[in-house]
Scaffold this motif. Structure first.
Motif, PDB file in Angstrom:
ATOM      1  N   MET A   1      -6.633   9.213 -40.400  1.00  0.00           N
ATOM      2  CA  MET A   1      -6.224  10.281 -41.410  1.00  0.00           C
ATOM      3  C   MET A   1      -5.130  10.659 -41.407  1.00  0.00           C
ATOM      4  N   ARG A   2      -4.188  10.265 -42.377  1.00  0.00           N
ATOM      5  CA  ARG A   2      -2.853  10.971 -42.395  1.00  0.00           C
ATOM      6  C   ARG A   2      -2.962  12.218 -43.355  1.00  0.00           C
ATOM      7  N   ILE A  45     -18.607  10.212 -35.909  1.00  0.00           N
ATOM      8  CA  ILE A  45     -17.365   9.746 -35.336  1.00  0.00           C
ATOM      9  C   ILE A  45     -16.398   9.553 -36.260  1.00  0.00           C
ATOM     10  N   GLY A  46     -15.166  10.391 -36.421  1.00  0.00           N
ATOM     11  CA  GLY A  46     -14.425  10.335 -37.454  1.00  0.00           C
ATOM     12  C   GLY A  46     -14.888  10.797 -38.789  1.00  0.00           C
ATOM     13  N   CYS A  47     -15.193  12.304 -38.782  1.00  0.00           N
ATOM     14  CA  CYS A  47     -15.959  12.771 -39.712  1.00  0.00           C
ATOM     15  C   CYS A  47     -14.883  13.200 -40.839  1.00  0.00           C
ATOM     16  N   MET A  68     -17.187  14.573 -34.969  1.00  0.00           N
ATOM     17  CA  MET A  68     -15.771  14.280 -34.024  1.00  0.00           C
ATOM     18  C   MET A  68     -14.839  13.940 -34.953  1.00  0.00           C
ATOM     19  N   GLU A  69     -13.749  14.304 -34.703  1.00  0.00           N
ATOM     20  CA  GLU A  69     -12.503  13.989 -35.580  1.00  0.00           C
ATOM     21  C   GLU A  69     -11.226  14.473 -34.712  1.00  0.00           C
ATOM     22  N   ARG A  70     -10.263  13.290 -34.785  1.00  0.00           N
ATOM     23  CA  ARG A  70      -9.231  13.382 -33.638  1.00  0.00           C
ATOM     24  C   ARG A  70      -7.803  14.107 -34.430  1.00  0.00           C
ATOM     25  N   ILE A  94     -12.695  18.395 -31.908  1.00  0.00           N
ATOM     26  CA  ILE A  94     -11.273  17.526 -31.839  1.00  0.00           C
ATOM     27  C   ILE A  94     -11.436  16.701 -30.750  1.00  0.00           C
ATOM     28  N   TYR A  95     -11.724  15.440 -30.767  1.00  0.00           N
ATOM     29  CA  TYR A  95     -11.732  14.434 -29.873  1.00  0.00           C
ATOM     30  C   TYR A  95     -11.466  12.986 -30.025  1.00  0.00           C
ATOM     31  N   ASP A  96     -11.159  12.237 -29.046  1.00  0.00           N
ATOM     32  CA  ASP A  96     -10.888  10.766 -29.318  1.00  0.00           C
ATOM     33  C   ASP A  96     -12.244  10.034 -29.020  1.00  0.00           C
ATOM     34  N   ALA A  97     -12.905   9.135 -29.742  1.00  0.00           N
ATOM     35  CA  ALA A  97     -14.178   8.589 -29.511  1.00  0.00           C
ATOM     36  C   ALA A  97     -13.840   7.645 -28.348  1.00  0.00           C
ATOM     37  N   GLN A  98     -12.545   7.173 -28.029  1.00  0.00           N
ATOM     38  CA  GLN A  98     -12.346   6.511 -26.785  1.00  0.00           C
ATOM     39  C   GLN A  98     -12.895   7.020 -25.455  1.00  0.00           C
ATOM     40  N   LEU A 114     -21.050   6.018 -38.465  1.00  0.00           N
ATOM     41  CA  LEU A 114     -19.477   5.835 -38.499  1.00  0.00           C
ATOM     42  C   LEU A 114     -19.408   5.535 -39.853  1.00  0.00           C
ATOM     43  N   ASN A 115     -18.591   6.221 -40.455  1.00  0.00           N
ATOM     44  CA  ASN A 115     -18.625   6.158 -41.929  1.00  0.00           C
ATOM     45  C   ASN A 115     -16.965   5.623 -42.344  1.00  0.00           C
ATOM     46  N   PHE A 116     -16.612   4.737 -42.926  1.00  0.00           N
ATOM     47  CA  PHE A 116     -15.346   4.275 -43.369  1.00  0.00           C
ATOM     48  C   PHE A 116     -14.197   4.519 -42.189  1.00  0.00           C
ATOM     49  N   SER A 117     -14.568   3.998 -41.271  1.00  0.00           N
ATOM     50  CA  SER A 117     -13.756   4.005 -40.175  1.00  0.00           C
ATOM     51  C   SER A 117     -12.418   3.285 -40.388  1.00  0.00           C
ATOM     52  N   ASP A 118     -11.412   3.701 -39.704  1.00  0.00           N
ATOM     53  CA  ASP A 118      -9.894   2.931 -40.012  1.00  0.00           C
ATOM     54  C   ASP A 118     -10.428   1.506 -39.988  1.00  0.00           C
ATOM     55  N   PRO A 119      -9.962   0.612 -40.729  1.00  0.00           N
ATOM     56  CA  PRO A 119     -10.068  -0.821 -40.536  1.00  0.00           C
ATOM     57  C   PRO A 119      -9.051  -1.343 -39.632  1.00  0.00           C
ATOM     58  N   MET A 189     -23.575  10.554 -49.595  1.00  0.00           N
ATOM     59  CA  MET A 189     -22.065  10.011 -49.737  1.00  0.00           C
ATOM     60  C   MET A 189     -20.981  10.518 -48.788  1.00  0.00           C
ATOM     61  N   THR A 190     -20.104   9.966 -48.385  1.00  0.00           N
ATOM     62  CA  THR A 190     -19.152  10.671 -47.817  1.00  0.00           C
ATOM     63  C   THR A 190     -17.799  10.923 -48.814  1.00  0.00           C
ATOM     64  N   GLY A 191     -16.784  11.544 -48.366  1.00  0.00           N
ATOM     65  CA  GLY A 191     -15.554  11.807 -49.297  1.00  0.00           C
ATOM     66  C   GLY A 191     -14.950  10.379 -49.615  1.00  0.00           C
ATOM     67  N   TYR A 192     -14.702   9.604 -48.615  1.00  0.00           N
ATOM     68  CA  TYR A 192     -14.090   8.439 -49.122  1.00  0.00           C
ATOM     69  C   TYR A 192     -15.050   7.528 -49.983  1.00  0.00           C
ATOM     70  N   GLU A 193     -16.416   7.503 -49.579  1.00  0.00           N
ATOM     71  CA  GLU A 193     -17.248   6.711 -50.322  1.00  0.00           C
ATOM     72  C   GLU A 193     -17.439   7.145 -51.727  1.00  0.00           C
TER      73      GLU A 193
HETATM   74  C1  LIG Z   1     -10.754   6.767 -43.350  1.00  0.00           C
HETATM   75  S1  LIG Z   1     -11.243   8.295 -42.413  1.00  0.00           S
HETATM   76  C2  LIG Z   1     -13.004   8.447 -43.184  1.00  0.00           C
HETATM   77  C3  LIG Z   1     -13.381  10.155 -43.132  1.00  0.00           C
HETATM   78  C4  LIG Z   1     -14.959  10.238 -43.364  1.00  0.00           C
HETATM   79  N1  LIG Z   1     -15.643   9.558 -42.374  1.00  0.00           N
HETATM   80  C5  LIG Z   1     -15.285   9.691 -44.917  1.00  0.00           C
HETATM   81  O1  LIG Z   1     -15.956   8.596 -44.898  1.00  0.00           O
HETATM   82  O2  LIG Z   1     -14.859  10.242 -45.748  1.00  0.00           O
HETATM   83  C6  LIG Z   1     -11.353   7.763 -40.778  1.00  0.00           C
HETATM   84  C7  LIG Z   1     -11.352   8.974 -40.024  1.00  0.00           C
HETATM   85  O3  LIG Z   1     -11.612   8.579 -38.655  1.00  0.00           O
HETATM   86  C8  LIG Z   1     -10.938   9.460 -37.930  1.00  0.00           C
HETATM   87  N2  LIG Z   1     -10.694   8.877 -36.623  1.00  0.00           N
HETATM   88  C9  LIG Z   1     -10.133   7.228 -36.398  1.00  0.00           C
HETATM   89  N3  LIG Z   1     -10.325   7.077 -35.055  1.00  0.00           N
HETATM   90  C10 LIG Z   1     -10.727   7.999 -34.438  1.00  0.00           C
HETATM   91  C11 LIG Z   1     -11.273   8.263 -33.033  1.00  0.00           C
HETATM   92  N4  LIG Z   1     -11.202   7.128 -32.079  1.00  0.00           N
HETATM   93  N5  LIG Z   1     -11.832   9.055 -32.781  1.00  0.00           N
HETATM   94  C12 LIG Z   1     -12.157  10.399 -33.515  1.00  0.00           C
HETATM   95  N6  LIG Z   1     -11.904  10.183 -34.813  1.00  0.00           N
HETATM   96  C13 LIG Z   1     -11.056   9.127 -35.226  1.00  0.00           C
HETATM   97  C14 LIG Z   1      -9.473   9.329 -38.562  1.00  0.00           C
HETATM   98  O4  LIG Z   1      -8.923  10.549 -37.936  1.00  0.00           O
HETATM   99  C15 LIG Z   1     -10.142   9.724 -39.903  1.00  0.00           C
HETATM  100  O5  LIG Z   1     -10.207  11.169 -40.285  1.00  0.00           O
END
Ligand SMILES: C[S@@+](CC[C@H](N)C(=O)[O-])C[C@H]1O[C@@H](n2cnc3c(N)ncnc32)[C@H](O)[C@@H]1O
Length: 215
Positions: A1-2, A45-47, A68-70, A94-98, A114-119, A189-193
């Motif tokens: 998320m930018r 993950i990626g909240c 969890m959100e990075r 604040i953490y990276d799922a990796q 996992l909701n609307f993870s970056d594609p 629903m999530t914010g993106y959803e």
């Molecule tokens: C597209 S947003 C979706 C946000 C929310 N889940 C929603 O549906 O509204 C994806 C989120 O995942 C986070 N994210 C992506 N890769 C991640 C990682 N490896 N670990 C933790 N967060 C991650 C991004 O920073 C971003 O905030």
């Protein structure tokens, strides 16, 4: 998320001490101690800004929910939401799922969202997708036997990729749909959803359980 840099980020984080886990790795194997009333431990993950996390925690007082959100700017907004709602059964890291093996003991989690993870559409970035087989191996380890993973996305390319990754990695899929809200809104629903749904974009959803590799 930018996200744009937030003014007063540190002050805002400090006001959320009650829900902020600043030393996540120190909780390895002991997460339930944070809220002993809970009978289940769920991780999102990626909240992002945390709408789903907060509403899911509110609707499920039997669970301790971890968001969890990075990105710190999103993470602080998620924490503020939970503070405003006065939620007791949710914490944010604040953490990276990796690196999640360092955070969760094997079999510690009951559920993962996992909701609307970056594609990450480019093939060269496939390993960054949160449903890449390398991530699925981390989830399989952290979930207890029978634990569930719920995955939602608007992105059909990511969804089809994910279905294949789950199936080849020893996960059993159920509740697979490519238009979750076809007959009316289902679940929280999530914010993106909310945004995608308002634009008429269908939402894909699946539920996965790790059953192990075929003998
Ligand atoms: C597209 S947003 C979706 C946000 C929310 N889940 C929603 O549906 O509204 C994806 C989120 O995942 C986070 N994210 C992506 N890769 C991640 C990682 N490896 N670990 C933790 N967060 C991650 C991004 O920073 C971003 O905030």
């Amino acid at each position: 998320m930018r996200m744009r840099k937030l003014k007063h980020l540190t002050d805002r984080q400090q006001r959320c001490q009650a829900v902020w886990i600043q030393d996540p790795e120190a909780h390895w194997g002991h997460w339930p101690d944070l809220y002993p009333e809970a009978t289940e431990l769920w991780l999102e993950i990626g909240c992002g800004k945390g709408k789903f996390t907060a509403l899911t925690a509110e609707a499920n007082p039997q669970a301790l929910l971890l968001g969890m959100e990075r990105v710190p700017e999103a993470h602080v907004m998620a924490m503020e939401k939970a503070m405003e709602m006065g939620l007791q059964n949710v914490r944010y890291l604040i953490y990276d799922a990796q690196k999640m093996d360092k955070c969760f003991a094997p079999g510690e989690l009951d559920g993962i969202f996992l909701n609307f993870s970056d594609p990450w559409p480019a093939t060269r970035h496939a390993r960054r997708r949160l449903t890449h087989r390398d991530f699925l191996a981390r989830y399989a380890k952290a979930l207890k036997p029978g634990g569930k993973l719920w995955f939602k996305t608007d992105n059909t390319g990511l969804f089809e990729f994910s279905v294949k990754e789950f199936e080849r990695s020893g996960w059993k899929l159920s509740e697979v749909t490519r238009d979750l809200h076809a007959d009316g809104v289902v679940g929280i629903m999530t914010g993106y959803e909310e945004k995608f749904h308002a634009q008429g974009i269908p939402i894909c959803r699946l539920v996965a359980q790790y059953v192990g590799a075929e003998p």
